[in-house]
Motif scaffolding. Structure first.
Motif, PDB file in Angstrom:
ATOM      1  N   ILE A   1       0.745  -1.101   0.125  1.00 21.83           N
ATOM      2  CA  ILE A   1       0.082   0.087  -0.043  1.00 21.83           C
ATOM      3  C   ILE A   1       0.850   1.199   0.167  1.00 21.83           C
ATOM      4  O   ILE A   1       1.697   1.418   0.906  1.00 21.83           O
ATOM      5  CB  ILE A   1      -0.919   0.034   1.299  1.00 21.83           C
ATOM      6  CG1 ILE A   1      -1.846  -1.151   1.351  1.00 21.83           C
ATOM      7  CG2 ILE A   1      -1.624   1.048   1.111  1.00 21.83           C
ATOM      8  CD1 ILE A   1      -2.779  -1.609   0.142  1.00 21.83           C
TER       9      ILE A   1
ATOM     10  N   PHE B   1      -3.571   5.766   1.099  1.00 21.43           N
ATOM     11  CA  PHE B   1      -4.826   5.351   1.409  1.00 21.43           C
ATOM     12  C   PHE B   1      -5.591   6.606   2.132  1.00 21.43           C
ATOM     13  O   PHE B   1      -5.368   7.471   2.688  1.00 21.43           O
ATOM     14  CB  PHE B   1      -4.750   4.225   2.400  1.00 21.43           C
ATOM     15  CG  PHE B   1      -4.176   4.570   3.647  1.00 21.43           C
ATOM     16  CD1 PHE B   1      -2.931   4.215   4.140  1.00 21.43           C
ATOM     17  CD2 PHE B   1      -4.901   5.015   4.663  1.00 21.43           C
ATOM     18  CE1 PHE B   1      -2.180   4.411   5.050  1.00 21.43           C
ATOM     19  CE2 PHE B   1      -4.035   5.325   5.979  1.00 21.43           C
ATOM     20  CZ  PHE B   1      -2.979   5.051   6.271  1.00 21.43           C
TER      21      PHE B   1
ATOM     22  N   LEU C   1      -7.354   2.830  -1.995  1.00 20.01           N
ATOM     23  CA  LEU C   1      -6.188   2.538  -1.818  1.00 20.01           C
ATOM     24  C   LEU C   1      -5.373   2.678  -2.901  1.00 20.01           C
ATOM     25  O   LEU C   1      -5.892   2.600  -4.228  1.00 20.01           O
ATOM     26  CB  LEU C   1      -6.086   1.014  -1.696  1.00 20.01           C
ATOM     27  CG  LEU C   1      -6.761   0.253  -0.324  1.00 20.01           C
ATOM     28  CD1 LEU C   1      -6.876  -1.144  -0.407  1.00 20.01           C
ATOM     29  CD2 LEU C   1      -5.857   1.023   0.846  1.00 20.01           C
TER      30      LEU C   1
ATOM     31  N   ALA D   1      -2.072   1.075  -4.431  1.00 19.76           N
ATOM     32  CA  ALA D   1      -1.021   0.145  -4.263  1.00 19.76           C
ATOM     33  C   ALA D   1      -0.084  -0.177  -5.319  1.00 19.76           C
ATOM     34  O   ALA D   1      -0.296   0.400  -6.400  1.00 19.76           O
ATOM     35  CB  ALA D   1      -1.826  -1.173  -4.150  1.00 19.76           C
TER      36      ALA D   1
ATOM     37  N   GLN E   1      -9.630   0.451  -5.108  1.00 16.75           N
ATOM     38  CA  GLN E   1      -8.142   0.510  -5.771  1.00 16.75           C
ATOM     39  C   GLN E   1      -8.217   1.772  -6.900  1.00 16.75           C
ATOM     40  O   GLN E   1      -8.641   1.650  -7.863  1.00 16.75           O
ATOM     41  CB  GLN E   1      -7.670  -0.813  -6.377  1.00 16.75           C
ATOM     42  CG  GLN E   1      -5.968  -0.527  -6.374  1.00 16.75           C
ATOM     43  CD  GLN E   1      -5.432  -1.947  -6.543  1.00 16.75           C
ATOM     44  OE1 GLN E   1      -6.004  -3.092  -6.126  1.00 16.75           O
ATOM     45  NE2 GLN E   1      -4.124  -1.852  -6.921  1.00 16.75           N
TER      46      GLN E   1
END
Length: 455
Positions: free
Chosen positions: A385, A388, A402, A404, A434
């Protein structure tokens, strides 16, 4: 000058013997630094500025020889250590950012990385940071805190209750640390969860321990004060002399409630695990910068240094970070300096205002308040990660945005959801989203948690 501190025999034993021995065994120069700081605070503003400039020159000289990152930086810019003689000369150097630290961890080190202490921030900006500290930096942080603590006629060894949430502290509750904390009369209460049962237990512990000082997040201590008031429980008789708050924005309504319920002053502090112990409030009300070793610049939208009195981003140069240099480090916090001297007589400069840091509470499905850091720590140490943001839409609907390094594996996604459900409730719907990037606020900061609930 300092008023005499009225201390018990045991407090004197801890301060003058036990804690000194503790710091010496750890290889820290805490008490030598403390003696220097307690003398220099009474110098004039001009004398402190001269001392700061002298220490800056020595600092730049050392890191220019020992830190590969700054060796290369100066070479690339056609500079030598002798070109950085004054605070104004710092503008010849670029800003240090969290991303630069992440990308250059090894090169920043002025010695073997394994000999330094590894730390990481709580990720309040949404981007957790891993960095390193040498013994000089650790010693300075402790010494600066001790100096400010003594401003309020309390000292190490006086009974203290710490309401804190960092797993760096909470994860060290082994037998040795428990014995040490017991000797120093420092009692740590986890600040993550605030269920009625936790609140009841904490209020009982406060009445049993009768601490001379509290230390913790203003939001947590404010909630504890409100709970005591709702129970018509008088905490004034505990004899607490001061409540130290830090790590969050202290709002005036929080100060008023805390001071009313605990019948003592609130001393605000400004600092961060990465940037250091920057400033602390004295009894006269000013937030004094630890200027002997910390340089504060206020930067405008055009990245230029602003005059005293104007608001901008706080940028820190910490002169005790020789082992892992923090030079012109962008904190992401907003603030302004004051040109007015403090009535306390200290020549230390004053940080007139700090804004832009808050740590929110969220609600569990049972309606209990949960400190947001409890959720942040689920994400902050995951290597996958990068960034966030947690958004609570309702009691049973939480969105986790997130960024990532790659698409999340099903096992990692299940792990995150499980951890969130453990804290928020098994019937809470956790949606992972995401994204390629998370939009920042107008001031460039990333708000790590957002609650759309009214409570």
């Amino acid at each position: 000058m300092n008023k005499p501190v009225m201390t018990s025999f045991y407090t004197q034993l801890v301060s003058n013997v036990l804690f000194r021995l503790h710091e010496r065994l750890k290889g820290h120069s805490t008490y030598a630094m403390l003696a220097r700081l307690e003398q220099s605070q009474w110098l004039t503003a001009e004398q402190i500025a001269n001392e700061q400039q002298r220490r800056l020159q020595a600092f730049i000289s050392e890191i220019s020889h020992k830190s590969p990152y700054y060796q290369q930086l100066l070479k690339t810019r056609g500079l030598t250590a002798s070109d950085i003689n004054t605070v104004a000369d710092l503008q010849k150097l670029p800003f240090l950012t969290k991303q630069l630290i992440t990308d250059n961890q090894q090169a920043l080190c002025s010695g073997p990385q394994q000999q330094l202490q590894r730390y990481n921030t709580g990720g309040s900006s949404g981007v957790p940071l891993i960095f390193y500290m040498g013994k000089q930096r650790v010693s300075h942080d402790v010494a600066a805190k001790l100096r400010a603590t003594r401003w309020w006629d309390v000292d190490i060894g006086d009974p203290e209750v710490v309401l804190w949430g960092s797993p760096i502290e909470l994860g060290k509750q082994d037998r040795i640390k428990k014995i040490r904390d017991s000797l120093f009369r420092s009692y740590l209460l986890p600040a993550f969860e605030f269920t009625p049962a936790h609140i009841e237990a904490y209020l009982q512990q406060l009445q049993q321990l009768k601490p001379k000082m509290l230390f913790g997040y203003p939001s947590v201590i404010h909630q504890l004060a409100l709970a005591a008031e709702a129970r018509q429980l008088s905490l004034a008789q505990l004899g607490i002399k001061v409540v130290f708050v830090t790590s969050e924005m202290l709002f005036e309504h929080q100060r008023q409630v805390i001071e009313r319920v605990f019948a003592c002053p609130v001393a605000n502090g400004y600092g961060a695990r990465d940037a250091g112990f920057i400033a602390h409030q004295c009894p006269a009300g000013s937030l004094h910068i630890s200027a002997e070793d910390i340089i504060v610049e206020i930067i405008g939208d055009n990245d230029q240094v602003l005059p005293v009195g104007e608001s901008g981003e706080i940028v820190i140069t910490h002169l005790q970070t020789q082992a892992f240099p923090f030079v012109r480090y962008r904190t992401g916090d907003m603030g302004r300096l004051s040109s007015e001297p403090c009535q306390c007589g200290r020549g230390l400069p004053v940080l007139a205002q700090v804004s832009g840091r808050t740590t929110d509470f969220m609600l569990t499905t049972a309606g209990d308040k949960l400190h947001a850091l409890s959720l942040i720590y689920v994400l902050r140490d995951l290597e996958e990660i990068r960034q966030f943001k947690i958004i609570q839409h309702s009691l049973t609907d939480v969105e986790v945005q997130l960024v990532a390094v790659a698409p999340l594996s099903s096992s990692l996604a299940e792990q995150i959801i499980s951890q969130f459900k453990q804290r928020l409730g098994a019937d809470c719907n956790i949606t992972l989203k995401q994204l390629d990037t998370i939009a920042s606020l107008r001031n460039g900061k990333h708000r790590y948690v957002e609650s759309k609930m009214d409570y």
